[in-house]
Motif scaffolding. Sequence first.
Motif, PDB file in Angstrom:
ATOM      1  N   ALA A 283      -0.975  13.839   0.022  1.00 41.11           N
ATOM      2  CA  ALA A 283      -1.846  12.788  -0.523  1.00 41.11           C
ATOM      3  C   ALA A 283      -1.873  11.560   0.387  1.00 41.11           C
ATOM      4  O   ALA A 283      -2.946  10.985   0.640  1.00 41.11           O
ATOM      5  CB  ALA A 283      -1.382  12.395  -1.929  1.00 41.11           C
ATOM      6  N   ILE A 284      -0.708  11.164   0.901  1.00 40.02           N
ATOM      7  CA  ILE A 284      -0.659  10.003   1.798  1.00 40.02           C
ATOM      8  C   ILE A 284      -1.421  10.314   3.080  1.00 40.02           C
ATOM      9  O   ILE A 284      -2.218   9.497   3.555  1.00 40.02           O
ATOM     10  CB  ILE A 284       0.794   9.593   2.088  1.00 40.02           C
TER      11      ILE A 284
ATOM     12  N   LYS B 189      -8.541   9.339   5.700  1.00 39.60           N
ATOM     13  CA  LYS B 189      -9.802   8.811   5.162  1.00 39.60           C
ATOM     14  C   LYS B 189     -10.025   7.379   5.651  1.00 39.60           C
ATOM     15  O   LYS B 189     -11.161   6.959   5.859  1.00 39.60           O
ATOM     16  CB  LYS B 189      -9.762   8.871   3.634  1.00 39.60           C
ATOM     17  N   ARG B 190      -8.940   6.663   5.887  1.00 39.56           N
ATOM     18  CA  ARG B 190      -9.013   5.282   6.354  1.00 39.56           C
ATOM     19  C   ARG B 190      -9.076   5.184   7.885  1.00 39.56           C
ATOM     20  O   ARG B 190      -9.022   4.091   8.442  1.00 39.56           O
ATOM     21  CB  ARG B 190      -7.823   4.480   5.825  1.00 39.56           C
TER      22      ARG B 190
ATOM     23  N   LYS C 231      -3.844  12.435   3.550  1.00 35.38           N
ATOM     24  CA  LYS C 231      -5.276  12.490   3.256  1.00 35.38           C
ATOM     25  C   LYS C 231      -5.870  11.082   3.134  1.00 35.38           C
ATOM     26  O   LYS C 231      -6.937  10.797   3.676  1.00 35.38           O
ATOM     27  CB  LYS C 231      -5.507  13.282   1.962  1.00 35.38           C
ATOM     28  N   ASP C 232      -5.149  10.191   2.462  1.00 33.79           N
ATOM     29  CA  ASP C 232      -5.658   8.835   2.288  1.00 33.79           C
ATOM     30  C   ASP C 232      -5.697   8.077   3.619  1.00 33.79           C
ATOM     31  O   ASP C 232      -6.670   7.383   3.912  1.00 33.79           O
ATOM     32  CB  ASP C 232      -4.823   8.062   1.259  1.00 33.79           C
TER      33      ASP C 232
ATOM     34  N   TYR D 299       0.830  -1.214   0.000  1.00 30.42           N
ATOM     35  CA  TYR D 299       0.000   0.000   0.000  1.00 30.42           C
ATOM     36  C   TYR D 299       0.863   1.263   0.000  1.00 30.42           C
ATOM     37  O   TYR D 299       0.725   2.117  -0.867  1.00 30.42           O
ATOM     38  CB  TYR D 299      -0.933  -0.015   1.220  1.00 30.42           C
TER      39      TYR D 299
ATOM     40  N   PHE E  34       2.625   4.560  -3.419  1.00 27.48           N
ATOM     41  CA  PHE E  34       2.594   6.022  -3.567  1.00 27.48           C
ATOM     42  C   PHE E  34       3.834   6.548  -4.295  1.00 27.48           C
ATOM     43  O   PHE E  34       3.803   7.637  -4.850  1.00 27.48           O
ATOM     44  CB  PHE E  34       2.458   6.708  -2.200  1.00 27.48           C
TER      45      PHE E  34
END
Length: 189
Positions: free
Chosen positions: A149-150, A156-157, A152-153, A120, A124
Motif C-alpha cells: 500500500a505504501i 502514485k505520487r 503504491k501510494d 504522512y 500508515f
Amino acid sequence: MIITDKIRCGWCHSSDLYMKYHDEEWGVPVYDDTTLFEFLLLETFQAGLSWITILNKRENFYNAFDAFDYKKIAQYSDDKIQELLQDAGIIRNKLKVYSAVTNAQNFITIQEEFGSFSQYIWAFVNHTPVNNSPRNLKEVPATTPLSDAISKDLKKRGFKFVGSTVMYAFMQATGMINDHVENCWKRNS
C-alpha cells in the motif's frame, strides 16, 4: 565498542559495522524528516544490492548528497547529477541518481500536503510501530500488504525505486516495523 556476545538477529553478524547498525539504528523509530529522507534515499539505492554495500558507502552518500538535504537535492542541476554519476564512492546508477532528485521533489510536496513527511508515512501505521514477533529470520517477510500500500501510494505520487520490498526494508530501518527476532537483545529494548 561492539559487544559480540549479545544475541542478535542473524543477518548482522558479518561485520562490526553491521552489528553497530543493528544495535543502534535498525528498528528504532525515526520521526525526523531529514533522517527519514536519508533512509528513503539509501533504501532506493540499495534496491537489488545488499544493505551492507550501502552501509559501507553511507558516509560517501552523505558527502555526495549534501548531508541528505532534500531541499538541496530537489534543486540539483544536470551538472551536479553528472558529478554524482562520476563519484566512485556511491552507487553510480543513472536511474537511481535521477530518482534521488525526483524523490526529493516529491518528498517536499508531501511535506506541504501533510505538514511533514513523518506525519504522512507514520499515518500508515497509526503513528505506532508495528511489533511483529518473528521467532527467526525465516518468519520475516520481504513484503506485506502494508508495504504494498505504501509503495503504491508513493508511486502514485511520482516516487521512483519504491517497490514493496524497498518500502518494507524502509519500515524496518525506521522503526515503523519491529522485526527483531524473539531472542535478539533488541527485541524489547
